[in-house]
Design a protein around this motif. Structure first.
Motif, PDB file in Angstrom:
ATOM      1  N   CYS A  29       1.841  -9.627   5.059  1.00  0.00           N
ATOM      2  CA  CYS A  29       0.741  -8.901   4.829  1.00  0.00           C
ATOM      3  C   CYS A  29       0.674  -8.198   3.497  1.00  0.00           C
ATOM      4  CB  CYS A  29       0.199  -8.301   5.915  1.00  0.00           C
ATOM      5  SG  CYS A  29      -0.497  -9.337   7.395  1.00  0.00           S
ATOM      6  N   ASP A  41      -1.075  -7.964  -0.173  1.00  0.00           N
ATOM      7  CA  ASP A  41      -1.904  -6.889  -0.772  1.00  0.00           C
ATOM      8  C   ASP A  41      -1.168  -6.445  -2.178  1.00  0.00           C
ATOM      9  OD1 ASP A  41      -3.704  -4.632  -0.543  1.00  0.00           O
ATOM     10  OD2 ASP A  41      -1.610  -3.620  -1.245  1.00  0.00           O
ATOM     11  N   LYS A  89      -3.203  -6.937  -5.866  1.00  0.00           N
ATOM     12  CA  LYS A  89      -3.344  -6.076  -6.976  1.00  0.00           C
ATOM     13  C   LYS A  89      -2.778  -6.424  -8.255  1.00  0.00           C
ATOM     14  CE  LYS A  89      -3.270  -2.115  -3.544  1.00  0.00           C
ATOM     15  NZ  LYS A  89      -2.545  -1.079  -3.114  1.00  0.00           N
ATOM     16  N   TYR A 106       2.800   2.154   3.503  1.00  0.00           N
ATOM     17  CA  TYR A 106       1.854   1.115   3.962  1.00  0.00           C
ATOM     18  C   TYR A 106       1.824   1.702   5.546  1.00  0.00           C
ATOM     19  CZ  TYR A 106       1.001  -1.996  -0.015  1.00  0.00           C
ATOM     20  OH  TYR A 106       0.713  -2.275  -1.278  1.00  0.00           O
ATOM     21  N   GLN A 148      -4.824   0.550   8.833  1.00  0.00           N
ATOM     22  CA  GLN A 148      -3.720   0.072   8.037  1.00  0.00           C
ATOM     23  C   GLN A 148      -2.595  -0.668   8.621  1.00  0.00           C
ATOM     24  OE1 GLN A 148      -2.818   3.503   5.569  1.00  0.00           O
ATOM     25  NE2 GLN A 148      -3.043   2.225   3.853  1.00  0.00           N
ATOM     26  N   ARG A 207      -3.984  -3.949   9.664  1.00  0.00           N
ATOM     27  CA  ARG A 207      -4.231  -4.781   8.513  1.00  0.00           C
ATOM     28  C   ARG A 207      -2.964  -5.470   7.919  1.00  0.00           C
ATOM     29  NH1 ARG A 207      -6.171  -2.603   2.494  1.00  0.00           N
ATOM     30  NH2 ARG A 207      -6.077  -4.638   1.489  1.00  0.00           N
ATOM     31  N   PHE A 208      -1.814  -4.669   7.736  1.00  0.00           N
ATOM     32  CA  PHE A 208      -0.564  -5.085   7.345  1.00  0.00           C
ATOM     33  C   PHE A 208       0.276  -5.721   8.187  1.00  0.00           C
ATOM     34  CE2 PHE A 208      -2.349  -2.053   4.148  1.00  0.00           C
ATOM     35  CZ  PHE A 208      -2.766  -2.794   3.192  1.00  0.00           C
TER      36      PHE A 208
END
Length: 313
Positions: free
Chosen positions: A58, A62, A66, A82, A88, A91-92
């Motif tokens: 993950c 990201d 970017k 992170y 977060q 998400r990660f």
């Protein structure tokens, strides 16, 4: 360092030589569970391509997003975290409240990646110091057991084999064991004085020596980051080496053979005045009991057992 991290450094050196922009991402610190340990590496190219891993995927996604949206714009190293918040973390792919801290470093010819690779090819342990404010890099010898450290703006990363493995015997099983261990942060040495076994034995990056095994153990001076495995089935070669290994600080000492043969081996070793505590350190039969039959399976079982012993608190 493991083979994945070597692939990262080779990719960085290639991209720099081609004149491409790229960044080296290093795991500096983790809190809570983490798929990759401190020191794990990831290379990010200017087209969003990556080599290596710093998470379960993950965080890589990201970073790639970017780069594709903004390009590589960093002019100096940067520390990035992170997973600080629960959102977060979810998400990660990190545990709730977990955190991973990364150093992201833009690379150039002055980053010393080529020189670092040359020293690693010579089996050296290298401390690569990075000034986070200026990007200046310095390479110096690293002591065994050295770890990542940070003192203000100076971040020191340690590269090279963190563990050592001495294999007694140059047979098929030792070939499998050496190959996999080399990719698991071990500097591997294989010792076999028998000409008929060593002439056609070769594994890239593995040193083959021809001294008597007990002399090899003494010369190695095993410490708590050393494993010694005897695979010849020949008491004349294995027993004296095991005697010296069991007296040392090696974290793992093992010997191939059945329960009966290992019981006989222990009785022979008692004649060398080894204590009960020293004999209890001998792992034999070698490896985890997972029904291994082939040389490759026995090698995997042995490495799994080494991991279990190494990681015990």
């Amino acid at each position: 360092m493991d083979s994945m991290d070597m692939d990262v450094l080779h990719a960085c050196a290639r991209w720099v030589a081609e004149g491409r922009r790229c960044e080296l991402v290093t795991v500096i610190k983790t809190w809570g569970s983490s798929p990759r340990p401190p020191g794990a590496l990831l290379a990010v190219g200017d087209d969003g391509s990556v080599v290596g891993s710093v998470s379960g995927g993950c965080i890589e996604d990201d970073l790639i997003a970017k780069v594709r949206a903004e390009g590589l714009t960093r002019l100096a190293p940067e520390l990035v975290s992170y997973g600080i918040s629960a959102d977060q973390a979810h998400r990660f792919g990190l545990p709730c409240g977990g955190t991973i801290e990364l150093a992201i470093e833009p690379l150039s010819a002055a980053s010393g990646i080529g020189e670092l690779l040359a020293q690693l090819a010579a089996h050296q342990m290298v401390a690569r110091s990075l000034n986070l404010a200026t990007g200046e890099v310095n390479l110096a010898p690293a002591a065994p057991g050295a770890q990542i450290s940070r003192d203000g703006d100076l971040l020191t990363l340690v590269h090279g084999p963190q563990w050592r493995l001495l294999i007694i015997g140059a047979g098929d099983m030792s070939r499998f064991l050496a190959r996999v261990a080399s990719g698991m942060d071990y500097r591997v040495t294989v010792c076999d004085p028998r000409e008929e076994y060593r002439d056609n034995w070769h594994v890239d990056g593995v040193e083959l020596i021809h001294t008597m095994p007990d002399d090899a153990v003494l010369e190695m001076r095993p410490d708590a980051r050393t494993a010694i495995v005897a695979l010849t089935h020949d008491p004349k070669l294995d027993d004296l080496a095991l005697m010296e290994a069991l007296k040392s600080d090696a974290f793992y000492v093992g010997a191939i053979g059945s329960h009966i043969n290992n019981a006989r081996r222990r009785e022979r070793l008692r004649e060398f005045d080894l204590s009960d505590a020293q004999l209890a350190r001998l792992h034999g039969p070698i490896g985890l009991a997972i029904g291994s039959k082939t040389p490759a399976e026995i090698a995997i079982a042995t490495l799994a057992h080494m991991i279990e012993v190494k990681n015990k608190p």
